[in-house]
Design an enzyme around this catalytic site. Structure first.
Site, PDB file in Angstrom:
ATOM      1  N   GLY A  97       0.834  -1.209   0.000  1.00 32.51           N
ATOM      2  CA  GLY A  97       0.000   0.000   0.000  1.00 32.51           C
ATOM      3  C   GLY A  97       0.859   1.244   0.000  1.00 32.51           C
ATOM      4  O   GLY A  97       2.049   1.187  -0.321  1.00 32.51           O
ATOM      5  N   GLU A 467      -6.937  -1.854 -26.979  1.00 38.12           N
ATOM      6  CA  GLU A 467      -6.442  -2.987 -26.188  1.00 38.12           C
ATOM      7  C   GLU A 467      -5.223  -3.634 -26.836  1.00 38.12           C
ATOM      8  O   GLU A 467      -4.264  -3.993 -26.147  1.00 38.12           O
ATOM      9  CB  GLU A 467      -7.591  -3.997 -25.999  1.00 38.12           C
ATOM     10  CG  GLU A 467      -7.240  -5.248 -25.223  1.00 38.12           C
ATOM     11  CD  GLU A 467      -6.711  -4.992 -23.810  1.00 38.12           C
ATOM     12  OE1 GLU A 467      -6.747  -3.841 -23.329  1.00 38.12           O
ATOM     13  OE2 GLU A 467      -6.230  -5.964 -23.196  1.00 38.12           O
ATOM     14  N   GLU A 474       2.899  -2.799 -23.323  1.00 36.89           N
ATOM     15  CA  GLU A 474       3.267  -3.164 -21.955  1.00 36.89           C
ATOM     16  C   GLU A 474       4.217  -4.346 -21.892  1.00 36.89           C
ATOM     17  O   GLU A 474       4.996  -4.449 -20.953  1.00 36.89           O
ATOM     18  CB  GLU A 474       2.041  -3.378 -21.064  1.00 36.89           C
ATOM     19  CG  GLU A 474       1.201  -4.574 -21.354  1.00 36.89           C
ATOM     20  CD  GLU A 474      -0.036  -4.656 -20.476  1.00 36.89           C
ATOM     21  OE1 GLU A 474       0.018  -4.297 -19.303  1.00 36.89           O
ATOM     22  OE2 GLU A 474      -1.071  -5.108 -20.983  1.00 36.89           O
ATOM     23  N   HIS A 490      -5.289  13.271 -38.678  1.00 44.26           N
ATOM     24  CA  HIS A 490      -5.293  14.517 -37.893  1.00 44.26           C
ATOM     25  C   HIS A 490      -4.022  14.661 -37.053  1.00 44.26           C
ATOM     26  O   HIS A 490      -4.056  15.223 -35.972  1.00 44.26           O
ATOM     27  CB  HIS A 490      -6.533  14.554 -36.995  1.00 44.26           C
ATOM     28  CG  HIS A 490      -7.805  14.552 -37.787  1.00 44.26           C
ATOM     29  ND1 HIS A 490      -8.191  15.611 -38.570  1.00 44.26           N
ATOM     30  CD2 HIS A 490      -8.742  13.595 -37.954  1.00 44.26           C
ATOM     31  CE1 HIS A 490      -9.335  15.316 -39.174  1.00 44.26           C
ATOM     32  NE2 HIS A 490      -9.685  14.094 -38.824  1.00 44.26           N
TER      33      HIS A 490
HETATM   34  C1  F6R Z   1      -3.267  -4.374 -18.954  1.00 41.05           C
HETATM   35  C2  F6R Z   1      -3.687  -4.504 -17.578  1.00 41.05           C
HETATM   36  C3  F6R Z   1      -4.000  -3.268 -16.827  1.00 41.05           C
HETATM   37  C4  F6R Z   1      -5.285  -3.482 -16.012  1.00 41.05           C
HETATM   38  C5  F6R Z   1      -5.575  -2.243 -15.140  1.00 41.05           C
HETATM   39  C6  F6R Z   1      -6.870  -2.405 -14.377  1.00 41.05           C
HETATM   40  O1  F6R Z   1      -2.975  -5.607 -19.513  1.00 41.05           O
HETATM   41  O2  F6R Z   1      -3.782  -5.582 -17.060  1.00 41.05           O
HETATM   42  O3  F6R Z   1      -4.119  -2.168 -17.671  1.00 41.05           O
HETATM   43  O4  F6R Z   1      -6.338  -3.703 -16.910  1.00 41.05           O
HETATM   44  O5  F6R Z   1      -4.530  -2.058 -14.242  1.00 41.05           O
HETATM   45  O6  F6R Z   1      -6.839  -3.520 -13.553  1.00 41.05           O
HETATM   46  P1  F6R Z   1      -8.174  -4.145 -12.973  1.00 41.05           P
HETATM   47  O7  F6R Z   1      -8.935  -4.697 -14.144  1.00 41.05           O
HETATM   48  O8  F6R Z   1      -7.724  -5.195 -12.020  1.00 41.05           O
HETATM   49  O9  F6R Z   1      -8.928  -3.029 -12.333  1.00 41.05           O
END
Ligand code: F6R
Length: 591
Positions: A97, A467, A474, A490
């Protein structure tokens, strides 16, 4: 966002802690460490790097009570000194955290001549415990919690209480497990389920004290309370990659099963009568999520507009939480989150509720934080997803959105595809699409070394473009952008040259001509296009990957699969670890 795990047992449990750390590594892998009781004293071992770099230090060591940590750095660079556990006096802690007011707290302690060794926000917890302790750890924890601002899940060892672990949390998840001759805890259940299915999710404000025979729970005011352990529905092998080279590849191949299970479950359970009433009266859908989940929201928006009379919008949860939203009356907010723990999405849900919206959560984790705040939860059955990059969870989010929005369409007497069609046609289209793996591998090899990639798509295909782009950036670290097809002229066209690849998703016949114009525009500037399509296209002299055809509103569930493969094979060919991309972690429980 850091994983913590620990065991206290009749036997040596360091192997269990090591195994738990490996299972939690998806939450962060900048450094790892353990603390354990040995001959009445606490030993601490920690190391920068992946969990495996810690293991040689543990060789030959034994203990029946210890705690471990795998770090995703927020405050202080990845280093041995910033690695957890942190120690002060008799106290050793691990923390997941962020302590937001650690600066102020450090200044206060400095007045008493106490200074931290590390640059972390976490060490302050050990320092405060040492400062507040008068012989009773639970009381010291209660004092410390009052001083802390932020989110935390913390495990504590105190040298005065050999064989005991103390746990406390606010907002971040912490699960206690009970087995024959041992108790354990972790940030997430996959770290525990190979040892015990009996789990208890700790509540915010609770303090828990475990030893090898019992778990005692105290509520905020210090009173002992009963908390129930329930059998987990997770299978103990769900966190294994079997014969696959990586979790990501396995998880792509899990998609058909994940979709089938999710649909069957939703068909069986349906929506509560309250949700049905709210949906019947709804005039606006707001979809909220982060990263991939946000891309699912973009799909939800196009879908709602296409198959229902409602208006819809999609927004990243992190933006929504910090703006004046003026939500229209009868807004239903759909919050999408694989983990159900993403800090931005959890806070957005709280805000939406306070603004009077009815909130439906779509998550993959039952009893996650989001499910406790949402009015209604649709829990997908993608099962545990270990690879940091979302794959199967994304496809099941789309299916959940399709199912939910169809329920609304039916309320307005609009036609939708029923469960049988989805179960058969959609599933078989997905299974056939998995056959593109080899082709995508060849394509990845061909474009190795490419420095810029654009993913383009219009309407539903735009969600896939976003996506696909995120997936590739990533895990392969290539500069990739996902944009609506029509936007390229654009500005982004200026970047097109022979070092640039344009991946164009085209699955909607009604938009075909517009998209083909863009293909021409890119070719005319020397750019190379790869088209992923379900349509029969005229020859444009560009590479085409063919996938099965369904109606446009179902295609994103299918068309994202080649982009997942492309990203995966690109990373593999570049020699990168697709499961654990640098700087990232799954489950972003900090802001
Ligand atoms: C990309 C990925 C992240 C999650 C994002 C949200 O592959 O895994 O972009 O989609 O951190 O995470 P959740 O869905 O757990 O809220």
């Amino acid at each position: 966002m850091c994983g913590i795990v620990g065991f206290v047992s009749e036997k040596n449990c360091l192997e269990e802690i090591k195994g738990g750390l490996e299972k939690l590594e998806y939450r962060g892998y900048d450094s790892a460490g353990v603390a354990f009781f040995s001959k009445g004293k606490i030993s601490t071992l920690k190391k920068k790097g992946r969990v495996s770099s810690l293991f040689p230090l543990l060789q030959g060591k034994t203990s029946n009570c210890g705690i471990g940590h795998t770090r995703w750095a927020t405050h202080g660079a990845p280093s041995d000194i910033n690695a957890h556990p942190h120690r002060c006096g008799k106290f050793v802690i691990v923390h997941n955290g962020i302590i937001e007011n650690y600066g102020e707290l450090k200044k206060e302690l400095a007045k008493k001549d106490k200074y931290p060794l590390s640059e972390t926000d976490s060490e302050i917890i050990a320092m405060l415990l040492d400062n507040c302790y008068k012989g009773d750890v639970v009381e010291a924890v209660r004092e410390v919690v009052k001083k802390l601002k932020g989110a935390f899940a913390v495990a504590v060892l105190c040298e005065d209480f050999v064989g005991k672990i103390f746990l406390f949390k606010r907002e971040n998840p912490l699960i206690v497990g009970r087995g024959e001759g041992f108790f354990c805890f972790a940030s997430d259940s996959p770290a525990l389920i190979s040892h015990t299915p009996l789990l208890c999710k700790m509540k915010d404000g609770d303090i828990c004290e475990i030893d090898k025979t019992q778990a005692i729970f105290y509520e905020e005011k210090g009173k002992i309370v009963e908390r129930v352990f329930i059998p987990s529905s997770l299978k103990s092998d769900s966190a294994n990659k079997g014969d696959f080279q990586s979790f990501m590849l396995k998880e792509i191949y899990d998609i058909p099963k994940a979709i089938k299970n999710t649909l069957c479950k939703f068909e069986k359970i349906g929506l509560s009568s309250l949700a049905q009433k709210k949906l019947r009266n709804a005039n606006h859908f707001l979809f909220l999520g982060c990263g991939s989940a946000y891309h699912a929201c973009v799909y939800g928006k196009y879908l709602t507009e296409k198959i229902t009379p409602l208006c819809a919008s999609a927004e990243t949860a992190g933006e929504y939480r910090y703006r004046r939203s003026n939500l229209p009356k009868n807004t239903v907010v759909v919050a999408v989150s694989q983990s159900g723990e993403t800090a931005d999405t959890v806070t957005a849900v709280k805000k939406a509720k306070s603004e009077g919206a009815f909130v439906i959560a779509i998550t993959n984790v039952p009893s996650s934080t989001i499910t406790t705040f949402a009015h209604e939860s649709l829990v997908t059955l993608a099962e545990v997803e270990i690879a940091v990059a979302a794959t199967k969870s994304y496809n099941t989010q789309l299916v959940a959105l399709y199912w939910l929005v169809s329920e609304v369409a039916l309320m307005h007497k609009k036609a939708t595809y029923g469960a049988v069609y989805l179960g058969e046609k959609l599933r078989s289209a997905i299974i056939k699409t998995l056959d593109v793996a080899e082709e995508m591998h060849r394509i990845a090899k061909r474009y190795l070394g490419i420095s810029k990639v654009f993913f383009l798509g219009k309407n539903f295909d735009y969600a896939t473009a976003l996506e696909g782009a995120l997936k590739m950036k990533e895990i392969s670290y290539i500069q990739v952008e996902g944009i609506p097809s029509g936007e390229i002229k654009h500005g982004p066209l200026a970047l097109i040259d022979e070092n640039c690849l344009v991946v164009h998703i085209i699955t909607d016949y009604t938009l075909l001509d517009k998209c083909l114009n863009v293909v021409e525009e890119v070719s005319a500037r020397g750019g190379e296009t790869l088209i992923i399509t379900s349509l029969n296209l005229p020859d444009k002299g560009v590479k085409v990957v063919k996938i099965p055809k369904l109606d446009a509103e179902l295609m994103p569930i299918v068309s994202v699969i080649p982009t997942q493969f492309l990203a995966y094979f690109m990373a593999v060919e570049m020699g990168l670890d697709a499961d654990k991309p640098r700087n990232l972690a799954k489950s972003v429980t900090v802001e």
